[in-house]
Design a protein around this motif. Sequence first.
Motif: not given
Lengths: 608, 117
Positions: A542, A555, A557, A562, B26, B33-36, B38-39, B41-43
């Motif tokens: 993170c 802001k 991700v 990634l 997250f 923060l924001r996570l997209e 498809s993000g 899945l990559l995580v």
Amino acid sequence: MAEAMADSYNGDSEPTTRTLLRRVLDTADTRTPRRRRSARVGAQKALLETPSSRRLSSPTKMNVRRHSHRVRSIGRLAHVHTSGNVEEQTPRTLLKNILLTAPESSIMRPESVVKPVPTPQVVQSSRRDSSRGSLELQLPELEPPTTLALGLLAPGRRKQRLRLSVFQQGMDQGLPLSQEPRGNASASSLTSSLNLTFATPLQPQSVQRPGLARRPPTRRAVDVGAFLQDLRDTSLALASPGDSLRTPVATLPADTVLEDTQPFSQPLVGRSPSGYHSLTCLSHTEVEDAERAVSLRTQSSGPRLQNHSLYVCPAESPGCWFLLHVRAESVLDQDTPNKYHPGKPAELLAGKAKKVDAHAVSFPNNSSAISGEDGVEPLQDGVDEEAEERMEESLSVSEVMDTTGTQGSVRTEKSKRHREMSEAVEAKEPEGSSGDEDISGRRASPELASSTTEFLQARQPQFLEPALPPSTAVLSSEPLEPLPTRLPPRARTPGPRPRQDPHKTGLSHYVKLFSFYAKMPMEKKALEMVEKCLDKYFQHLCDDLEVFAAHAGRKTVKPEDLELLMRRQGLVNDQVSLHVLVERYLPLEYRQLLIPCAFSGNSVFPAQ
Amino acid sequence: MAFSTTVSQRKHIKRKAPRGFLKRVFKRQKPHLRLETSGDLLVHLNCLLFVHRLAEETRMNAFENKCGVIKKEHVQAAAKVKVRLKSLKSVCNSKEEQRLEVKEHIFENYMMYYFRW
């Protein structure tokens, strides 16, 4: 491909249909020059040598072919003349035979592959002689194809080669179909052996990796069922709790290590922790049911317990603890406004349930590594299977709740302290602790909270307090403290608790993956360490993502961040792209979501 | 199906990614923060690879010690290596250098394992 396979197999295993076919093709070319030579020159020796040479020599195609040719040539000595026909017929006939004899392939094939060379050689030489001598002689041998095939399979590859050669000879000579099936059997057996050789490597791996074996959680279900049944029964057998304890112990000993101190386990700390640990390891689902049942029972049993008034000195005497709980329960019932009167069948059950509750509470304490508690012993004496199950359930609940163990330690401390204090308080503690544990755990997880009964909710306030302060309190001590300070801690517990349960559940997903990739048995401590590593890893992840997103002035991700992260980790480089990794490791559905793909109608999904 | 963001054809996926768990983690770590979509899945992919590497390293450590069971120490040693490498990777710009380092380490482990046995 076939040739390669055949080569490798010729060098290492019996000839396969492909090798046969290849041989056929080859023999057409080399039959005349080589076969005669090889035939003349002591075919037996060649036979003996070729198998070993095949094995030893690197399976070059030429060598293999020569060997195979020699082997076959021996059989074909008689058929040198009929070379022309062989080429045309054998492939077809081979295939036909394979089809015909497919079922004849024996399972023993792989063994034959492993068989030592000498025996097959001897056999082969003998067989070759016989084959050379007279095909007719071989006919009777061949006629019982299955038996012979099996017998041949056992000795080794040579024999199969012989059979094939014999078969070819037979084919050339137009032997009856009996031989064909035989040859086919050998060929098919070869193929099957090949197939088996392919397959067998997989099996040993799974067998050799007991670490991958899943622990059957069947016992937990049984415990619950038995527990519920026991609860329903009116028999109150306080003695001999050991049996039930033992059974769960067997299943759970390892699991307990994972869970830290459980609240309200103080009183029973003295007891055998293993037994209790096993109890605690019960599945959480069971715990839920058990909790409710227990809570219900305890509620109902409360008033009844009072009648019993078995209360003795607190904590010290084994039996007392149990009685304390009983009394406490009764007291609790009076105090708690919730009415829980579930109408449990028997007082004894209620009493037992209470005991179980106490035990359950204490179990968490035990599991929390608080040693020297007396509670365990008394519980053992008086707890029957039901009680144990109940305890298990509560323990498991508590375990779920106290991942970090702080809560548990708090409760245990409190319980300890309270123990000396008053029986009623003590009695409350186990009840409250167990109930609270369950309740708090439930609260943390919304789904759980909804399912809790009033009793549980009532217990929560009691429980929260003990849970909060991280101290090794005895169950008995808990009731004293929680009563006055219930409200403030309540606000705190929901926070950390919901974080632990689902967090651990999610982490356990990756821990299981770890144990799968490791392919070796692992200790419980190692799994815990893996969890910690994963925790740290997620934190690092993170942080890195935040840095990358901030670097890009965003802001949110995005997948680009990634990718950059994986690039920095060295997973993605110029040779290996992110899409390649996605294809390799992720299921198809996720790949569809990640990798843009063109669809009809001039559309691309996902949109770029 | 092409336009659906969910799995439509067959709902049963082996080795599902705990997307909710990842999102929650997250969010908890970085609430600002924001996570997209498809993000995560990559995580998950990153986690898989990390766990894979960690397991390999742990397995090698266990082999070195000639243990049939993976112990806590093996995991710890592997994690130290991984963390060190990761931190180095994040710091060091030269990826080849890092890769060489990793390879050396792995090779060294393999050699130890090989010679011990």
